[in-house]
Design a protein around this motif. Structure first.
Motif, PDB file in Angstrom:
ATOM      1  N   VAL A  48       0.783  -1.308   0.148  1.00 38.17           N
ATOM      2  CA  VAL A  48       0.083   0.003   0.021  1.00 38.17           C
ATOM      3  C   VAL A  48       0.853   1.300  -0.073  1.00 38.17           C
ATOM      4  O   VAL A  48       1.804   1.442   0.883  1.00 38.17           O
ATOM      5  CB  VAL A  48      -1.009   0.108   1.241  1.00 38.17           C
ATOM      6  CG1 VAL A  48      -1.981   1.350   1.215  1.00 38.17           C
ATOM      7  CG2 VAL A  48      -1.809  -1.165   1.492  1.00 38.17           C
ATOM      8  N   THR A  51      -0.795   6.764   3.431  1.00 41.92           N
ATOM      9  CA  THR A  51      -1.302   6.453   4.690  1.00 41.92           C
ATOM     10  C   THR A  51      -2.364   7.657   4.992  1.00 41.92           C
ATOM     11  O   THR A  51      -2.791   7.683   6.202  1.00 41.92           O
ATOM     12  CB  THR A  51      -0.370   6.382   5.887  1.00 41.92           C
ATOM     13  OG1 THR A  51       0.269   7.753   5.943  1.00 41.92           O
ATOM     14  CG2 THR A  51       0.865   5.412   5.518  1.00 41.92           C
ATOM     15  N   GLY A  55      -5.482   4.925   2.028  1.00 44.31           N
ATOM     16  CA  GLY A  55      -4.528   4.203   2.331  1.00 44.31           C
ATOM     17  C   GLY A  55      -4.516   3.422   3.858  1.00 44.31           C
ATOM     18  O   GLY A  55      -4.572   2.095   3.966  1.00 44.31           O
ATOM     19  N   THR A  58      -7.595   0.885   3.549  1.00 42.61           N
ATOM     20  CA  THR A  58      -7.146  -0.465   2.667  1.00 42.61           C
ATOM     21  C   THR A  58      -6.084  -1.140   3.683  1.00 42.61           C
ATOM     22  O   THR A  58      -6.458  -2.530   3.624  1.00 42.61           O
ATOM     23  CB  THR A  58      -6.339   0.172   1.576  1.00 42.61           C
ATOM     24  OG1 THR A  58      -7.351   1.007   0.532  1.00 42.61           O
ATOM     25  CG2 THR A  58      -5.821  -1.115   0.878  1.00 42.61           C
ATOM     26  N   ALA A  59      -5.418  -0.729   4.524  1.00 44.65           N
ATOM     27  CA  ALA A  59      -4.298  -1.302   5.259  1.00 44.65           C
ATOM     28  C   ALA A  59      -5.397  -2.097   6.429  1.00 44.65           C
ATOM     29  O   ALA A  59      -4.961  -3.295   6.641  1.00 44.65           O
ATOM     30  CB  ALA A  59      -3.248  -0.426   5.864  1.00 44.65           C
ATOM     31  N   ALA A  69       0.619  -7.127   4.541  1.00 46.25           N
ATOM     32  CA  ALA A  69       0.907  -6.257   3.762  1.00 46.25           C
ATOM     33  C   ALA A  69       2.012  -5.067   4.334  1.00 46.25           C
ATOM     34  O   ALA A  69       2.099  -4.958   5.637  1.00 46.25           O
ATOM     35  CB  ALA A  69      -0.317  -5.206   3.370  1.00 46.25           C
ATOM     36  N   VAL A  71       2.938  -1.121   4.301  1.00 49.94           N
ATOM     37  CA  VAL A  71       2.334   0.280   3.955  1.00 49.94           C
ATOM     38  C   VAL A  71       3.714   1.350   3.953  1.00 49.94           C
ATOM     39  O   VAL A  71       4.259   1.396   4.917  1.00 49.94           O
ATOM     40  CB  VAL A  71       1.249   0.671   4.825  1.00 49.94           C
ATOM     41  CG1 VAL A  71       0.880   2.157   4.429  1.00 49.94           C
ATOM     42  CG2 VAL A  71       0.197  -0.358   5.055  1.00 49.94           C
ATOM     43  N   PHE A 312      -1.722  -1.230  -3.965  1.00 44.33           N
ATOM     44  CA  PHE A 312      -2.805  -0.214  -3.629  1.00 44.33           C
ATOM     45  C   PHE A 312      -2.237   1.228  -3.582  1.00 44.33           C
ATOM     46  O   PHE A 312      -1.527   1.492  -2.712  1.00 44.33           O
ATOM     47  CB  PHE A 312      -3.605  -0.440  -2.414  1.00 44.33           C
ATOM     48  CG  PHE A 312      -4.179  -1.832  -2.387  1.00 44.33           C
ATOM     49  CD1 PHE A 312      -5.439  -2.255  -2.846  1.00 44.33           C
ATOM     50  CD2 PHE A 312      -3.590  -3.330  -2.209  1.00 44.33           C
ATOM     51  CE1 PHE A 312      -6.253  -3.353  -2.672  1.00 44.33           C
ATOM     52  CE2 PHE A 312      -4.188  -4.397  -2.455  1.00 44.33           C
ATOM     53  CZ  PHE A 312      -5.437  -4.276  -2.432  1.00 44.33           C
TER      54      PHE A 312
END
Length: 578
Positions: A48, A51, A55, A58-59, A69, A71, A312
């Protein structure tokens, strides 16, 4: 995860890459005394980038679904401390205030020189417009006004593609975001406090002018604001100090909810101080994200290449779009839609200052933004005008009154192989309807509440000379007024000399805080953020929206769209695409 380390010559490489996405370039190896920088290669299931709201959502959703994942965030962490000194004051900026520049970039801040640092704000200069972007773990949620407003259906459907079901968002995803972040309107007892006089005055003046008003839904912990008002906590929000980050913890930025929950799962690793410089594919068709790990002075410590099954993009409209445009035009990621980099807009942002308010407006106006004029049916289209409380050190008889209308998504990004930069181009007049609508409502507000000339407080009596910009002169004569307010005093002086006491800051320095578009639904992505013909590549931020969220702050809509996207991606793509 396999990790490989190699070494390569650095000079010129990261500088060009950073320029490609329009950021201030980190210090080169030559500047730091190193001839080479290590390169680390890694393999991940999902990466990702960014943030902010998209973001962070999504995280968390990946973690919730059991998907590991990484980030990446270019900025540092900004933990709120008990000392209340995490963020710099608005009118006393320091090196924490700007991203790798030697001076502040936020509009109206006093000029100061300092050693560049990975601070809160970057000003990305384009043609006919500049964009103020946040930097740090939490992205724009660290520094936004906290306003969470959604347009009605009839406005939403004018700007968002029809494939996005407003009723679904309204029923499921807006409420889900609200519950997770925590939002609400200003309570009666807080609004009644003397520090919130300016907000009450704004509501009263709007009512006298016949304009519809609302208490806005905002992301703020009002109990912590109460603690400030009762002397149990160091003042921050309650004295207008919220735009440079909010000391005291009253703002539930996403680093303190969505991202914190993702990290607590043990499945997600957030890496601050990682500047993404490029996006491509390897020989097996997997995505490769290139980034520079830097320190807080911007020096490059390490290069990383992260190969992933899914990427992402949530670096905001400016970051995501520039990455995609450069990847397409350099051939690093062939086959991207030709509409990447188009359909961009400024969300209809209009930034006005009002001087010579007849009644006192108070010093250290209580914030954050909590009240507004909301009229979805003006002749020029929907208009929202908010009262932006400011930390004026004196009663300046002034208000910041930012507004929103509708803008045409006519902006575009272009890549130059000569400079290796991606630049935003914004045709003049693209937000003319928004300008007209906001200006008309503000003139109605001023003309029906005493106009620019009225009873001025005793501390200013006899000092004002409107024709000569008397407010600026008055501020200069007050103890500390000129030195503390800096260019803001000059701005208020211009407002005092302007018709109706209103100055359009966007006319002096065209700027927006809410960039939207560049990888929009329909032309570039499906309505869940999947980039056409690129399985495993997703856009989950404001790049999806063609220039507007309907005359209002975009944070709530961006987060709701990310929640909606992840519902579908986790159901259909996990185990099949990545």
């Amino acid at each position: 995860m396999a990790t490989l380390i190699s070494r390569r010559g650095f000079l010129g490489t990261a500088t060009a890459a950073a320029a490609a996405v329009g950021t201030a370039a980190p210090a080169t190896a030559a500047a730091t005394g190193r001839s080479t920088v290590d390169t680390v290669r890694e393999r991940h299931r999902a990466v990702v980038v960014g943030t902010g709201f998209g973001g962070a959502v999504t995280a968390f959703r990946l973690a919730e679904a059991g998907v590991p994942a990484v980030v990446l965030e270019r900025g540092r962490r900004w933990p709120v401390t008990p000392d209340g000194d995490t963020f710099p004051p608005v009118l006393r900026p320091d090196r924490r205030s700007s991203w790798l520049t030697p001076h502040p970039v936020y509009p109206g801040q006093p000029p100061v020189l300092y050693r560049p640092y990975v601070g809160l704000f970057e000003k990305v200069v384009g043609h006919n417009i500049s964009v103020i972007c946040g930097a740090g773990v939490g992205g724009g949620s660290l520094v936004y006004g906290g306003v969470m407003i959604r347009p009605p259906r009839e406005v939403f459907t004018r700007v968002v593609p029809a494939s996005v079901d407003f009723d679904e968002l309204d029923r499921v995803h807006y409420p889900r975001v609200a519950g997770r972040i925590g939002i609400g309107t200003i309570p009666d007892d807080v609004l009644a406090h003397e520090r919130y006089w300016s907000s009450r005055l704004f509501l009263d003046q709007a009512a006298r002018a016949g304009l519809p008003t609302q208490r806005l839904t905002v992301a703020v912990d009002w109990n912590l604001v109460r603690a400030e008002l009762q002397g149990r906590a160091r003042p921050a929000a309650s004295v207008g100090e919220y735009l440079n980050g909010l000391n005291g913890g009253a703002r539930p930025s996403v680093d303190r909810n969505y991202l914190a929950w993702a990290e607590a799962s043990g499945r997600v690793e957030v890496r601050p101080l990682h500047v993404v410089t490029g996006l491509g594919r390897d020989g097996q068709g997997r995505y490769v994200v290139r980034c520079d790990q830097i320190n807080e002075d911007g020096e490059v410590l390490l290069h990383r290449e992260l190969t992933a099954d899914a990427v992402f993009l949530a670096a905001g409209s400016m970051g995501t779009t520039r990455l995609l445009v450069r990847a397409r035009d350099t051939g690093a990621l062939p086959g991207l839609p030709e509409d990447v980099g188009r359909h961009w807009g400024n969300n209809g942002d209009q930034i006005y200052f009002r001087a010579l308010v007849p009644e006192p407006t108070g010093a250290h106006q209580g914030g954050p933004i909590c009240v507004a004029v909301v009229d979805w049916n003006t002749p020029d289209g929907p208009v929202v005008i908010q009262h932006g409380p400011a930390p004026f050190p004196i009663d300046a008889h002034a208000m910041a009154v930012p507004g929103f209308g509708l803008a045409e998504p006519r902006g575009r990004f272009e890549y130059s192989p000569v400079t290796d930069r991606v630049t935003l181009h914004w045709p003049a007049g693209s937000d003319r309807a928004a300008q007209q609508g906001v200006r008309a409502v503000l003139r109605q507000l001023v003309s029906r509440t005493g106009g620019p000339v009225g009873v001025i407080g005793a501390e200013l009596t006899g000092l004002l000379d409107l024709a000569a910009g008397g407010l600026a002169q008055a501020l200069a004569r007050l103890p500390g007024g000129s030195s503390v307010l800096g260019p803001l005093g000059g701005l208020l002086g211009l407002a005092a000399a302007a018709p109706a006491g209103l100055i359009d800051y966007s006319g002096l320095d065209p700027v927006t805080f809410h960039p939207l578009g560049g990888a929009v639904i329909g032309a570039v992505c499906d309505d869940r953020g999947r980039v056409h013909d690129h399985p495993g590549l997703y856009v989950v931020d404001g790049s999806l929206l063609p220039g507007s969220t309907g005359a209002c702050n975009p944070a709530w809509t961006i987060a709701a769209l990310a929640e909606r996207a992840m519902d579908d991606v986790l159901t259909r793509d996990v185990g099949a695409v990545f």
